[in-house]
Design a protein around this motif. Structure first.
Motif, short mmCIF file in Angstrom:
data_model
loop_
_atom_site.label_atom_id
_atom_site.label_comp_id
_atom_site.label_asym_id
_atom_site.label_seq_id
_atom_site.Cartn_x
_atom_site.Cartn_y
_atom_site.Cartn_z
N UNK A 278 0.78 -1.13 0.08
CA UNK A 278 0.00 -0.14 -0.22
C UNK A 278 0.95 1.13 -0.08
N UNK A 279 0.34 2.36 -0.66
CA UNK A 279 0.84 3.94 -0.46
C UNK A 279 0.41 4.11 0.86
N UNK A 280 1.20 4.57 1.77
CA UNK A 280 0.93 5.02 3.24
C UNK A 280 1.63 6.52 3.42
N UNK A 281 0.82 7.20 4.01
CA UNK A 281 1.16 8.53 4.50
C UNK A 281 1.17 8.58 6.06
N UNK A 282 2.29 9.13 6.63
CA UNK A 282 2.68 9.35 7.94
C UNK A 282 2.61 11.10 7.95
N UNK A 283 1.74 11.34 9.00
CA UNK A 283 1.59 12.91 9.13
C UNK A 283 2.04 13.29 10.50
N UNK A 284 2.83 14.54 10.59
CA UNK A 284 3.43 14.82 11.64
C UNK A 284 2.59 16.23 11.81
N UNK A 285 1.34 16.30 12.53
CA UNK A 285 0.89 17.45 12.81
C UNK A 285 1.61 18.59 13.37
N UNK A 286 2.59 18.17 14.32
CA UNK A 286 3.07 19.19 15.05
C UNK A 286 4.06 20.07 14.33
N UNK A 287 4.41 19.62 13.00
CA UNK A 287 5.51 20.24 12.28
C UNK A 287 4.91 20.58 10.90
N UNK A 288 3.66 20.27 10.69
CA UNK A 288 2.90 20.45 9.28
C UNK A 288 3.83 19.52 8.19
N UNK A 289 4.33 18.45 8.63
CA UNK A 289 5.24 17.75 7.54
C UNK A 289 4.54 16.41 7.49
N UNK A 327 11.71 5.55 18.33
CA UNK A 327 10.89 4.56 18.45
C UNK A 327 10.00 4.29 19.84
N UNK A 328 10.73 4.77 20.71
CA UNK A 328 10.00 4.57 22.12
C UNK A 328 9.22 5.76 22.70
N UNK A 329 9.25 6.97 21.95
CA UNK A 329 8.64 7.96 22.19
C UNK A 329 7.46 8.51 21.26
N UNK A 330 7.51 7.98 20.34
CA UNK A 330 6.23 8.08 19.20
C UNK A 330 5.02 7.29 19.42
N UNK A 331 3.86 7.75 19.22
CA UNK A 331 2.79 7.21 19.26
C UNK A 331 1.77 7.36 17.84
N UNK A 332 1.32 6.23 17.39
CA UNK A 332 0.42 6.10 16.15
C UNK A 332 -0.94 6.24 16.52
N UNK A 333 -1.43 7.08 15.44
CA UNK A 333 -2.86 7.19 15.59
C UNK A 333 -3.60 7.25 13.98
N UNK A 334 -4.88 6.67 13.91
CA UNK A 334 -5.69 6.87 12.73
C UNK A 334 -6.74 7.44 13.05
N UNK A 365 -7.28 6.02 -1.62
CA UNK A 365 -6.36 4.67 -1.93
C UNK A 365 -5.36 4.88 -1.08
N UNK A 366 -4.97 5.84 0.09
CA UNK A 366 -3.76 5.95 0.67
C UNK A 366 -4.37 5.82 2.23
N UNK A 367 -3.89 4.83 3.24
CA UNK A 367 -3.89 4.77 4.50
C UNK A 367 -3.24 5.84 5.02
N UNK A 368 -3.68 6.64 6.10
CA UNK A 368 -3.02 7.63 6.71
C UNK A 368 -2.87 7.61 7.96
N UNK A 369 -1.66 7.88 8.84
CA UNK A 369 -1.66 7.95 10.06
C UNK A 369 -0.84 9.05 10.91
#
Length: 387
Positions: A278-289, A327-334, A365-369
């Motif tokens: 799958x094409x996957x998008x990781x979004x970092x809202x704290x930095x708009x990236x 890896x220890x400080x990040x959390x992933x949400x959908x 068509x792109x799962x985003x987290x």
């Protein structure tokens, strides 16, 4: 004897053009024998007034295109076409079209042949020639469809017109439709069985037909392969129960929704091992990236991706030079846009398992987290909006 007050012909012409002979260079003993090497030098010597004068029909060396004519030219042309009989007008336009054709000004020739056709004269042979001549112009301009169209019209006026048949057959060949070319050649050979042009053209069409048929078989095979791949993809997505924001569960008619709208492109595909990527998008809202992964293997775990992106051996992003994202400080949400809630992802799970969650719907068509830093003030504020 006193000099005559009567003006010479050049003086009269220059006077009519609003020019004064005294403004032009005067020959002297020093330059009396000098000659300009070419017309450009002459025009440069005589100035813009001379160039303007050369546009007058009296001095022009060629007829300008219809859309570039000066009022003087338009008046002169109007005299030529001031005729009442459509046949006479059509003949005049044909003759002018022939003149342009001989000097390879095909677009101007087309304009004149078209004007001749518009006269709708009753001379069938003349109409046939006008269409046929215009077809020849289109041929040299490589407008093969227009050429063929004019050949068809020419044959309506005279079915056995040989030039129209030959040029039409050549157009069919140029358009890679050899079957029709052979048909036209056969019709022409009934009229002239020994016509060498048609015989050679028919032979070329037969060879082209073999190539076209071979290419068509290859294209059909490719199409069948694509259809099978599409069907296998649909079945694989159905089997996993993935939902889509636009239409819910997938069906064969919804495949176009699988294309990612991300500038990087990408689309879910089934590899040779029967695994979805799958094409996957990781979004970092704290930095708009964002980070975009074009092919995220459904059997890969999120924790492995976090390790590759934020582990000690990874190069930190420019907005996290202090390495606060690990890896220890990040959390992933959908996000569940229907309920307007965010759900945390268990990073030890694979993408396949996460996409089977009833609350998750794939958009575009792109799962985003969302990727957030655990217990940070920004993360608390961000999640508060969804509580």
């Amino acid at each position: 004897m006193e000099p005559s007050s009567e003006r010479s012909l050049p003086e009269k012409i220059f006077k009519m053009a609003g020019l004064d002979l005294g403004e032009l260079p005067v020959a002297s003993k020093e330059n009396a024998g000098a000659k300009c090497e070419n017309e450009e030098d002459l025009e440069e010597d005589l100035g813009p007034e001379w160039r303007e004068l050369m546009k007058h029909p009296f001095f022009a060396k060629e007829v300008p295109p219809l859309d570039e004519m000066t009022p003087e030219w338009e008046a002169l042309v109007a005299l030529k076409y001031d005729q009442n009989e459509p046949v006479d007008l059509a003949m005049t336009y044909k003759q002018d079209g022939n003149m342009y054709f001989k000097v390879k000004k095909y677009r101007s020739a087309i304009d004149h042949y078209s004007e001749g056709i518009k006269q709708r004269c009753g001379d069938l042979n003349l109409n046939c020639v006008l269409y046929c001549n215009r077809a020849m112009c289109h041929w040299y301009l490589k407008n093969y469809r227009s050429c063929l169209k004019d050949c068809l019209f020419a044959r309506k006026f005279k079915h056995d017109h040989m030039k129209a048949i030959i040029k039409g057959a050549q157009s069919w060949n140029a358009l890679k439709i050899p079957r029709e070319c052979v048909k036209w050649c056969d019709e022409g050979l009934k009229i002239d069985p020994k016509n060498e042009t048609l015989l050679e053209l028919r032979s070329q069409a037969e060879q082209l037909k073999k190539v076209v048929d071979k290419d068509r078989r290859k294209e059909l095979a490719k199409q069948k392969k694509r259809e099978k791949e599409e069907n296998d993809l649909v079945e694989a997505i159905k089997e996993r129960g993935v939902k889509f924001e636009e239409f819910g569960r997938i069906s064969d008619t919804k495949l176009h929704h699988l294309d990612s709208r991300h500038p990087g492109g990408g689309r879910v595909f089934l590899d040779s091992d029967g695994v979805l990527n799958w094409p996957v998008m990781f979004v970092y809202p704290e930095f708009n990236d964002t980070d975009f992964i074009q092919a995220f293997n459904e059997n890969s775990r999120f924790v492995d991706h976090m390790e590759a992106m934020f582990g000690p051996d990874a190069c930190p992003p420019p907005w996290d030079l202090k390495r606060q994202y690990t890896p220890q400080t990040v959390e992933i949400y959908f996000e569940d846009r229907t309920e307007k809630k965010c759900y945390q992802v268990d990073q030890t799970l694979t993408l396949k398992c996460v996409l089977q969650n009833e609350k998750l719907a794939v958009a575009s068509g792109t799962p985003s987290f969302y990727i957030l830093r655990k217990d940070s003030n920004f993360a608390k504020d961000f999640l508060q909006k969804y509580s």
